[in-house]
Design a protein around this motif. Structure first.
Motif, PDB file in Angstrom:
ATOM      1  N   GLN A 406     -27.435 -18.429  29.572  1.00  0.00           N
ATOM      2  CA  GLN A 406     -26.053 -18.280  29.092  1.00  0.00           C
ATOM      3  C   GLN A 406     -25.813 -16.975  28.325  1.00  0.00           C
TER       4      GLN A 406
ATOM      5  N   VAL B  12     -19.048 -20.929  26.141  1.00  0.00           N
ATOM      6  CA  VAL B  12     -20.413 -21.403  26.351  1.00  0.00           C
ATOM      7  C   VAL B  12     -20.690 -22.672  25.549  1.00  0.00           C
ATOM      8  N   PRO B  15     -18.866 -26.635  27.273  1.00  0.00           N
ATOM      9  CA  PRO B  15     -19.147 -26.758  28.695  1.00  0.00           C
ATOM     10  C   PRO B  15     -18.500 -27.975  29.330  1.00  0.00           C
ATOM     11  N   GLY B  20     -24.455 -27.132  31.794  1.00  0.00           N
ATOM     12  CA  GLY B  20     -23.946 -26.410  30.638  1.00  0.00           C
ATOM     13  C   GLY B  20     -24.144 -27.180  29.343  1.00  0.00           C
ATOM     14  N   GLN B  23     -27.633 -26.784  28.002  1.00  0.00           N
ATOM     15  CA  GLN B  23     -27.817 -25.459  27.408  1.00  0.00           C
ATOM     16  C   GLN B  23     -27.113 -25.367  26.064  1.00  0.00           C
ATOM     17  N   ARG B  24     -25.942 -25.967  25.984  1.00  0.00           N
ATOM     18  CA  ARG B  24     -25.242 -25.962  24.698  1.00  0.00           C
ATOM     19  C   ARG B  24     -26.064 -26.660  23.632  1.00  0.00           C
ATOM     20  N   TRP B 159     -22.266 -16.235  37.592  1.00  0.00           N
ATOM     21  CA  TRP B 159     -22.112 -16.896  36.295  1.00  0.00           C
ATOM     22  C   TRP B 159     -20.769 -17.596  36.183  1.00  0.00           C
ATOM     23  N   PRO B 161     -19.557 -19.547  33.121  1.00  0.00           N
ATOM     24  CA  PRO B 161     -20.025 -19.921  31.781  1.00  0.00           C
ATOM     25  C   PRO B 161     -19.781 -21.383  31.410  1.00  0.00           C
ATOM     26  N   GLY B 165     -25.537 -21.684  32.852  1.00  0.00           N
ATOM     27  CA  GLY B 165     -26.039 -20.312  32.804  1.00  0.00           C
ATOM     28  C   GLY B 165     -26.124 -19.653  34.168  1.00  0.00           C
TER      29      GLY B 165
END
Lengths: 656, 319
Positions: A406, B12, B15, B20, B23-24, B159, B161, B165
């Motif tokens: 990210q 970001v 998500p 996402g 990743q968050r 990408w 977002p 990612g």
């Protein structure tokens, strides 16, 4: 290359025309001043041909500062372009692309690296009690490769066109197909010429430090800056040959249609990325470890304490240097290398946080129970600690590969590396320059102006780069020349631009301070301007004589000069002077590097006759050097005595 | 203040899908640890600077302390512990997002989309559905999408977002990326890796729609959209910007850029395109807007959009 004469000189951009005019006027101005004041001979004899490490260091620092101004103006133009959405300031993308490419390349290759090498040249031989570096001829050659390499790279924006493929020059974008014209050739040849000198510097300083330390200076008694110079030099020796080979391969791709990294004929573009970062990541530590050394010197001097955890600091640097070669893949986690590979490089990258953390806490502990003086170099060192920590912890965040998918290629990354490179390297360049200024020029820079510069720069720096973390998290990619109102990135970008201009003003104050101090500051005669701890402050004069030490001091422990002062020993109390053997000045390296420039220029435009003239010139200089006999000269004991007594008289005069 | 209030709107950290979201969570976890570290450093620094600054009545000066094994072991061990604590979820997530994301619908079979970057546009092929879109994507909501990424020329990075990612698109290679949209909506996607002049505008919309609407759309395209031919496709290989297009058939029938890195260069020759020094007197002014000649065929449904350039097309989504 089929190039018409009207394409040879870049036209069509008002900023470039302004650049051309200012280059012309500055050149004419310099020629006029040197001629009018009859300074050509002085310039040649005292500076251009000099093998004195301190003068070479000063030349490195001056040239790097000029490059810093150029790349800084690039930065301000970029920030202006991004201040508001759909800004027409720079016109088309092409212009912006060239500016960010040259900004990045110049800042890393022609500012950070040579600036630190300049400080190493000034301080390291003095710190170990040496009269010069191990290979003075090579040292002069190193400087001129940097200078002429930088010149070759810099003329690209007025002649032929600047490179526009980013400072990392990824293939196939940087190939002839996707970046036609001479621009990328300037990058390849400018860096190649400079790289030769950097590698030579690495070898030079390893030998200097290992072989030329004063009696009693064991490795574990060396000042921290000397340690970082040594380790940095070892990294240079490991990393720069990779760059040399990679640049040569890309040069072959562009000039002679080989297919190392091309789309056609089975080229492997990703191999460029690997080779680039195999050099590029260690390079990050080449520009940060000496900074750590500088801060260690300054913090101990102004906390007036020994460095806390000296041994673990040494091991931390060594560990960082080893790890620096094992983490290059973190620059392209998103290349889909597979979870196993990404996990390995993720953890090895995070591991660097451990020795770095140790160093941060050791510096903090050095402050504990100290008596802290907030001098100008010290405020820079103190400002470094929290700002660099922010850069460091965001580095750990980036190291977490799954999250990096990210952050990658966004302003989060841009912010991170500016936090480490500015708060680390650039703060150190300012701090070190201000700290060693009296050693170089016999005068302290004005403190009042110094504090103004510090506060403006540090606040501006945070205003500029802190918002960029949030821009990254909001999806703003790096290297875009414009964005749209609906992206919602306007306010943070605008704030960021304001911060950038504050940093610009701070630098102007610095330049003014140099002028002001030269005119009005009282001369510094004692040589020990800050109540120093290491040997560079033990020479007889503020500006050390060209032989550095009339008598090489004997070292009995860490912080050798501090110890002498504690024990009441005056290292300049000399009963009997002795002959000193010193190297002669030489003009060969300068001439050789001019030929490198000519040859490189020929290659950029595929003008083979010019390239051949350059090559012949380089070889002719090598042959000349091989057959010339130069044993240096002897400074007689009598001359040393006269000089030292002259210095002593000057000091007495000042005190009396 | 503005930074804090805009925080919840940061793409970001906001998500719309399982990839996402993972990743968050990782990002939030790391931010927490990192804030603590910065805070500790700041507090210690401030305390020492205040207490040990040179002043009248200064106390506790001890210039000869040179270390403490106990302290140094502590501040070596703590970073090791933190790195370990962060490594475990990192590695777990690295492996996890290589797997098919869990879907809440009955259709867990991922939809396969080939995303090919070309200077400076995006080409999306749906091999199962045998359709192709340029510069926009329709995907069914709540169903995993497997992107097979490659490039026709320079290296790009795919990408979106809000969905998760990015990953690189490279000529002569194929990388894979799973994404999934949890909510209907239009998400903004783009190339994140610098590819030269047209890079800033190399963006696209991702429309996440109901599975049924998606199937309907596919059927319409198969029936109504003009057929993609190699002649038309070659025109997309020439560097420049184009609007949004929809075709039946895919270019995978005659080229897979992951297997053939040279295709775009050969197409340039066929199209008579030659790269020019941007500073040459005959160099084009900026990035050209390409007008692709899609012969005949009924493209009415998409025609209105074709007129628009991507930069004027501002439907991308922001919460």
């Amino acid at each position: 290359m089929n190039l018409d004469w009207d394409e040879f000189i870049v036209t069509g951009e008002p900023f470039i025309h302004a650049g051309q005019i200012s280059i012309l006027l500055t050149s004419l101005g310099i020629i006029f001043v040197l001629t009018y004041f009859k300074k050509w001979k002085w310039l040649w004899n005292e500076w251009i041909t000099s093998v004195d490490h301190r003068k070479i260091g000063i030349m490195y620092i001056i040239a790097s500062m000029l490059m810093l101004i150029r790349a800084g103006v690039d930065a301000l133009m970029m920030r202006t372009q991004l201040a508001v959405p759909e800004m027409p300031f720079l016109g088309e993308a092409q212009h912006y692309n060239e500016i960010f490419t040259t900004h990045g390349t110049i800042m890393i290759i022609f500012v950070a690296t040579p600036f630190l090498i300049g400080l190493m040249n000034v301080a390291t031989p003095l710190q170990i009690g040496a009269r010069d570096v191990a290979f003075p001829f090579l040292n002069n050659l190193s400087f001129w490769t940097f200078f002429w390499g930088a010149m070759l790279f810099n003329i690209s924006f007025v002649i032929g066109g600047a490179p526009d493929a980013g400072w990392s020059a990824y293939m196939p974008l940087a190939s002839n197909d996707l970046s036609p014209g001479p621009g990328q050739n300037f990058y390849l040849l400018g860096l190649q010429i400079t790289g030769i000198g950097t590698l030579a510097t690495g070898i030079n300083f390893v030998v200097t430090i290992l072989k030329m330390r004063a009696k009693g200076m064991t490795l574990m008694r060396m000042p921290m800056f000397t340690w970082t110079t040594l380790i940095t030099s070892l990294i240079i020796i490991g990393a720069f040959p990779i760059l040399t080979v990679a640049l040569a391969m890309q040069t072959f791709d562009r000039l002679w249609d080989t297919a190392f990294f091309t789309l056609q004929d089975g080229g492997m573009p990703m191999m460029w990325v690997n080779l680039f970062w195999l050099w590029g990541h260690p390079e990050v530590y080449i520009v940060i470890l000496p900074a750590f050394g500088i801060f260690s010197e300054i913090i101990t001097t102004f906390a007036r304490k020994r460095l806390f955890g000296y041994t673990s600091m040494v091991f931390a640097i060594a560990a960082i240097s080893g790890l620096s070669f094992l983490v290059w893949v973190h620059h392209f986690f998103t290349m889909g290398a597979g979870p196993m590979v990404n996990s390995f490089f993720s953890i090895s990258t995070m591991a660097i946080a451990v020795p770095t953390g140790v160093k941060i806490f050791n510096w903090l502990a050095t402050l504990h129970r100290g008596r802290i003086r907030f001098s100008v170099p010290m405020v820079w060192a103190l400002g470094f600690i929290p700002n660099f920590t922010v850069g460091g912890v965001t580095g750990v965040m980036l190291a977490m590969a799954a999250a990096d998918y990210q952050y990658h290629n966004t302003y989060f990354l841009v912010s991170h590396f500016h936090y480490v490179l500015i708060a680390g390297t650039i703060f150190a360049c300012f701090a070190g320059t201000i700290y060693w200024w009296p050693k170089m020029f016999g005068v302290k820079l004005n403190a009042r102006l110094g504090y103004w510069m510090f506060w403006l720069f540090m606040i501006g720096f945070n205003i500029c780069f802190f918002p960029q973390y949030f821009l990254g998290l909001d999806g703003m990619p790096r290297r875009i020349y414009t964005y749209f109102p609906e992206d919602g990135w306007f306010s943070l970008n605008f704030i960021s631009t304001v911060g950038a201009f504050m940093m610009g003003i701070a630098f102007v104050i610095f330049v003014y301070n140099i002028y002001y101090s030269y005119r009005y500051q009282p001369r510094e005669m004692s040589g020990d301007a800050w109540d120093g701890r290491t040997l560079e402050w033990a020479t007889s004069s503020a500006v050390p004589p060209h032989y550095n030490f009339a008598k090489i001091p004997e070292v009995k422990g860490q912080d050798a000069f501090w110890q002498m002062k504690q024990e009441g020993i005056d290292p300049n109390d000399i009963e009997e002077y002795q002959d000193i053997h010193m190297p002669n000045n030489t003009g060969t390296p300068f001439v050789m590097c001019v030929f490198m420039f000519i040859g490189g220029f020929g290659l950029v435009f595929h003008w083979w006759p010019i390239a051949i003239v350059g090559a012949i010139g380089i070889f002719a200089c090598m042959i000349q050097r091989s057959f010339s006999r130069d044993d240096g000269h002897i400074v007689s004991a009598e001359e040393v005595r006269k000089e030292e007594e002259g210095i002593r008289e000057g000091q007495a005069h000042e005190n009396g | 203040m503005m930074i804090i209030t805009s925080g919840c709107g940061m793409t970001v950290l906001d998500p719309e899908g399982t990839v996402g979201e993972q990743q968050r969570d990782l990002i939030i976890l790391s931010i927490t640890f990192m804030l603590i570290i910065v805070l500790v450093v700041l507090i210690l620094l401030t305390y020492f600077l205040v207490k040990y600054r040179e002043r009248d009545g200064h106390r506790g000066y001890d210039p000869n302390i040179d270390g403490s094994v106990k302290l140094e072991v502590i501040w070596t061990a703590i970073p090791i512990a933190i790195v370990t604590v962060l490594s475990i979820p990192t590695v777990y997530t690295i492996f996890n997002i290589e797997e098919v994301p869990e879907a809440s619908t009955e259709n867990e079979e991922p939809l396969v989309v080939h995303a090919t970057s070309s200077n400076w546009m995006w080409i999306f092929s749906y091999p199962e559905e045998d359709i192709e879109t340029i510069n926009y994507l329709n995907i069914p909501v709540d169903r995993p999408v497997l992107f097979k990424l490659t490039s026709a020329d320079s290296m790009a990075s795919f990408w979106v977002p809000q969905l998760g990612g990015q990953r690189y698109n490279m000529a002569g290679m194929e990388t894979e990326l799973y994404l999934q949209a949890g909510t209907e909506g239009t998400y903004y996607g783009r190339n994140a890796n610098y590819t030269g002049e047209g890079f800033a505008e190399m963006r696209f919309d991702v429309n996440a729609i109901e599975e049924s609407a998606f199937n309907e759309w596919v059927a319409d395209v198969q029936e109504d959209a003009p057929e993609l031919t190699q002649g038309i496709y070659d025109q997309f290989m020439v560097p420049g910007h184009v609007g949004e297009y929809t075709f039946s058939g895919t270019h995978l029938e005659w080229v897979d850029h992951a297997m053939d890195a040279e295709y775009a260069m050969e197409a340039w020759e066929r199209e008579g395109y030659e790269p020019t020094n941007p500073h040459a007197s005959d160099a084009p002014d900026g990035v050209p807007q390409l007008n692709i000649d899609v012969e005949a065929g009924s493209v009415e449904t998409e025609d209105t959009q074709n007129e628009e350039t991507p930069q004027e097309h501002d439907s991308h989504h922001h919460h």
